[in-house]
Design an enzyme around this catalytic site. Structure first.
Site, PDB file in Angstrom:
ATOM      1  CG  PHE A  58      11.051   8.613  -9.668  1.00 25.81           C
ATOM      2  CD1 PHE A  58      11.152   7.438 -10.408  1.00 25.81           C
ATOM      3  CD2 PHE A  58       9.848   9.289  -9.669  1.00 25.81           C
ATOM      4  CE1 PHE A  58      10.072   6.962 -11.138  1.00 25.81           C
ATOM      5  CE2 PHE A  58       8.757   8.816 -10.392  1.00 25.81           C
ATOM      6  CZ  PHE A  58       8.887   7.649 -11.128  1.00 25.81           C
ATOM      7  CB  CYS A  59      16.301   8.690  -5.160  1.00 28.36           C
ATOM      8  SG  CYS A  59      16.999   7.056  -5.387  1.00 28.36           S
ATOM      9  CB  ALA A  60      12.288  12.461  -5.187  1.00 25.22           C
ATOM     10  CG  HIS A  78      16.088  10.322  -1.169  1.00 28.69           C
ATOM     11  ND1 HIS A  78      15.737   8.996  -1.248  1.00 28.69           N
ATOM     12  CD2 HIS A  78      14.924  11.001  -0.952  1.00 28.69           C
ATOM     13  CE1 HIS A  78      14.434   8.869  -1.091  1.00 28.69           C
ATOM     14  NE2 HIS A  78      13.908  10.072  -0.913  1.00 28.69           N
TER      15      HIS A  78
END
Length: 431
Positions: free
Chosen positions: A380-382, A140
């Site tokens: 995982f911020c994805a 992100h």
């Protein structure tokens, strides 16, 4: 006494060059002897397999910060000895980071809080009308900051990534920036950044590489790869003291709006807000206020320690351990490793997986509570990338959100840690 003289004397006192024949062992990390409680009240040695989130502190990093503390003072504006010495250490850290990533002599090195801070800083400096091209596989921090972005679908193979970037950039008029990771924080897979840089420049675009997951594992040479900007975080580079860096070409950074408006970013302030002269040099221009001096010193110390160790042994040991881990996971029924480009594609020490019949959080909690193993679970911020990798699967989460377990290794990881994880997962699926 000049700042240069002060710094030279301090360095001479603190550093004695090692003989050419002296071995360069891999530096140790703090917390290697940490014991944690598990079910039944026992204490076991902690198996930290969560390096991709934040790496532990290297002992040389801790030593560098400790050495700097007695003379800690403000930087750039003090005439006292402590201030001059701290300023010299801070600016030397900038030179060390520049050398660590193989930057060009005239590239700016701006200290930030982390990779997210660095990408947002650059986003505020883009020329008017810039179009950013970014893959949906990004963290992100690289996916979200851009005011005008074209998002590309996850490519089926590396050549498709290059082709998609080529076609997309060719169709864009005006300033353009390609943003790509060097190593995925979800799968660890290495991206073809040299080829992508070539394509970007062929179309008059620039490229920003998110190197957060690469630089703890591999050498990076910005100049050789012909990259325009790189961003990375100290907390993933064994320097968890709140600093990161944006390194790259000065012109956009010198023309961009100051990231923070305040002391240090200005040359002069008049009677009105319109009568302010900002620094043309992008380093002070974007580092207003008192910077994180200790964070910068820590980041430089990590760069020095890894460079002094050399990458050959670091990479050899990591590849041995990650191969052992992936082989062990592949032998367990119900464990599925996530991959964009297949099992044979080169990668750093990161593996994400799911376990049939269990949510990612359940797996992580069992590993921690019963085996003393630390892993990461989630997206995982994805989020777009993890959803793509899991496809129709929900990752075993009852609430239907895609998530997985991530094990990541680094300096301090041992074969026993890897074997413990594989054994624990084998026990879990056998229940």
């Amino acid at each position: 006494m000049s700042t240069l003289t002060i710094f030279s004397n301090a360095r001479a006192a603190e550093e004695t060059p090692a003989p050419a024949t002296q071995a360069r062992p891999i530096p140790a990390v703090l917390g290697a002897d940490l014991e944690v409680p598990v079910k039944g009240g026992r204490l076991v040695g902690y198996a930290n397999l969560d390096y991709a989130a934040s790496a532990p502190c290297l002992e040389p990093v801790s030593a560098a910060v400790t050495a700097a503390l007695p003379a800690y003072s403000s930087v750039h504006r003090g005439a006292g000895y402590a201030s001059q010495l701290t300023t010299a250490r801070y600016e030397q850290a900038r030179h060390t980071v520049r050398a660590f990533v193989g930057a060009r002599p005239d590239d700016a090195v701006i200290f930030t809080r982390n990779t997210t801070d660095a990408t947002n800083l650059l986003a505020g400096c883009l020329p008017e009308g810039t179009t950013t091209v970014v893959f949906d596989t990004e963290h992100h921090a690289s996916l979200l900051p851009w005011p005008n972005a074209v998002r590309l679908a996850p490519p089926a193979f590396p050549g498709e990534a290059v082709r998609a970037a080529d076609e997309t950039l060719a169709a864009i008029e005006g300033p353009k920036l390609l943003v790509v990771t060097a190593a995925s924080n979800v799968t660890g897979e290495l991206w073809p950044i040299a080829a992508l840089a070539h394509i970007a420049h062929r179309h008059g675009a620039r490229i920003l590489v998110d190197a957060a997951q690469l630089v703890p594992h591999r050498r990076l040479n910005l100049t050789a790869l012909d990259l325009d900007y790189v961003a990375f975080s100290g907390h993933k580079l064994y320097a968890p003291f709140g600093a990161g860096a944006l390194v790259g070409r000065r012109d956009w950074l010198a023309d961009g709006e100051p990231y923070l408006k305040g002391g240090g970013a200005v040359r002069s302030v008049g009677e009105s807000a319109a009568n302010v002269q900002w620094h043309d040099d992008p380093e002070p221009r974007h580092e207003a206020g008192t910077p994180n001096v200790l964070g910068a010193i820590a980041l430089a110390a990590a760069c020095d320690a890894l460079t002094a160790t050399g990458w050959t042994e670091l990479v050899r040991e990591e590849e041995r351990l990650i191969a052992r881990l992936r082989s062990g996971l592949a032998a367990i029924d119900g464990v599925r490793e996530l991959s964009l480009w297949g099992p044979d594609h080169p990668r750093v020490g990161i593996v994400s997986f799911t376990v049939a019949g269990y949510s990612a959080r359940e797996v992580a909690e069992v590993l921690s509570g019963e085996y003393g193993i630390g892993v990461r679970d989630g997206k995982f911020c994805a989020h777009p990338f993890v959803r793509h990798l899991l496809g129709a699967s929900d990752g075993g989460c009852e609430d239907g959100t895609a998530s997985a377990v991530r094990a990541s290794i680094g300096i301090g990881t041992t074969q026993e840690h890897v074997d413990r994880l594989v054994s624990a997962l084998s026990d879990l699926v056998a229940c």
